[in-house]
Design an enzyme around this catalytic site. Structure first.
Site, PDB file in Angstrom:
ATOM      1  N   ARG A 239     -35.565   7.451  -0.819  1.00 11.54           N
ATOM      2  CA  ARG A 239     -36.511   6.374  -0.530  1.00 11.54           C
ATOM      3  C   ARG A 239     -36.015   5.101  -1.196  1.00 11.54           C
ATOM      4  NH1 ARG A 239     -40.492   6.490   2.987  1.00 11.54           N
ATOM      5  NH2 ARG A 239     -41.552   4.952   1.690  1.00 11.54           N
ATOM      6  N   ILE A 240     -36.126   4.001  -0.481  1.00  9.71           N
ATOM      7  CA  ILE A 240     -35.835   2.708  -1.105  1.00  9.71           C
ATOM      8  C   ILE A 240     -37.061   2.319  -1.921  1.00  9.71           C
ATOM      9  CG2 ILE A 240     -35.432   0.267  -0.641  1.00  9.71           C
ATOM     10  CD1 ILE A 240     -33.829   1.173   1.831  1.00  9.71           C
TER      11      ILE A 240
ATOM     12  N   HIS B  21     -25.184   8.450  -6.730  1.00  7.12           N
ATOM     13  CA  HIS B  21     -24.828   8.042  -5.374  1.00  7.12           C
ATOM     14  C   HIS B  21     -23.471   8.653  -5.016  1.00  7.12           C
ATOM     15  CE1 HIS B  21     -24.803   5.576  -1.793  1.00  7.12           C
ATOM     16  NE2 HIS B  21     -23.534   5.321  -2.050  1.00  7.12           N
TER      17      HIS B  21
ATOM     18  N   THR C 285     -31.393  -0.992  -9.970  1.00  7.18           N
ATOM     19  CA  THR C 285     -31.877  -2.375  -9.938  1.00  7.18           C
ATOM     20  C   THR C 285     -32.418  -2.605  -8.522  1.00  7.18           C
ATOM     21  OG1 THR C 285     -29.645  -3.075  -9.397  1.00  7.18           O
ATOM     22  CG2 THR C 285     -30.294  -3.222 -11.720  1.00  7.18           C
TER      23      THR C 285
ATOM     24  N   ASP D 184     -28.247   0.507  -4.395  1.00  6.00           N
ATOM     25  CA  ASP D 184     -26.946   1.044  -4.809  1.00  6.00           C
ATOM     26  C   ASP D 184     -26.040   0.005  -5.467  1.00  6.00           C
ATOM     27  OD1 ASP D 184     -27.755   3.494  -3.750  1.00  6.00           O
ATOM     28  OD2 ASP D 184     -26.895   3.074  -1.785  1.00  6.00           O
TER      29      ASP D 184
END
Ligand code: GAR
Length: 210
Positions: free
Chosen positions: A87-88, A105, A137, A141
């Protein structure tokens, strides 16, 4: 930091590596945005409390992130480890957990952010690929990097073969990075990763498997 939560969306092999690493501090919960995430059953079978905050039950990204933050605070998680959490997250959520929100990642960032990283690496023809653990942040990514591991790209590699090679390294560097942050040996200061000890940092910063 004395406690952590792990957020997952699916299989949970990184979650499993984190839990099997016997990190300092208590895993107070595994939380998934998908009730069907396979990792939930594995965590429960090991006695780790599990929670579901189903994003489909919320009218907006903001509402979901608010509920997720509340769930994390309720279980008392200090460090938040994203382990295949797809999820973003909103800038407000990221700001709330600044310096205690980490992600893994499957690429050597800043190369290949987003999805389908192994396909992208093969399409680009890179000879070296890998994975990255970084502080989160608001930009996707892009956060300050804690540890990376590199693997070779071999002739005849398929996305699945490359993914498996990278995943083996994910399971090594994520516990290393989480341990360093939990022990306070590595932190986020003014947007940069600071290590207490340069020698440890050099040892851990890049993993190149034999
Ligand atoms: C892992 O490869 C992880 O790096 C990746 O999803 C996979 C989850 O596997 N994460 C991302 O792509 C985040 N953008 P797992 O559920 O077995 O840990």
């Amino acid at each position: 930091m004395n406690s952590y939560v792990i957020l997952i969306s699916g299989r949970g092999s990184n979650m499993q590596a984190l839990l099997e690493a016997r990190l300092p501090g208590q895993c107070v919960a595994v939380i998934s945005n998908r009730p069907e995430a396979a990792g939930l059953a594995w965590a429960a079978s090991r006695g780790v409390p599990t929670r579901v905050v189903d994003h489909r039950q919320y009218p907006s990204r903001e509402a979901f992130d608010t509920a997720l933050a509340e769930a994390i605070e309720r279980v008392g998680g200090e460090l938040v480890l994203l382990a295949g959490f797809m999820r973003i997250l909103t800038p407000d959520f990221v700001a709330h957990f600044a310096g205690r929100l980490i992600n893994i990642h499957p690429s050597l960032l800043p190369a290949f952010p987003g999805l389908h990283t192994h396909e992208a690496a093969l399409a680009a023809g890179v000879r070296v690929h890998g994975c990255t653990v970084h502080f989160v942040t608001p930009a996707l990514d892009c956060g300050p990097i804690i540890i990376q591991a590199a693997v070779p790209v071999l002739a005849g590699d398929t996305p699945d073969a490359l993914a498996a090679r990278v995943l083996r390294q994910e399971h090594i560097i994520y516990p290393q990075a989480a341990r360093a942050v939990l022990e306070g040996r590595c932190r986020l200061v003014d947007g940069r990763v600071v290590w207490d000890d340069d020698a440890t940092s050099a040892d851990l910063a890049l993993r190149v498997p034999a």
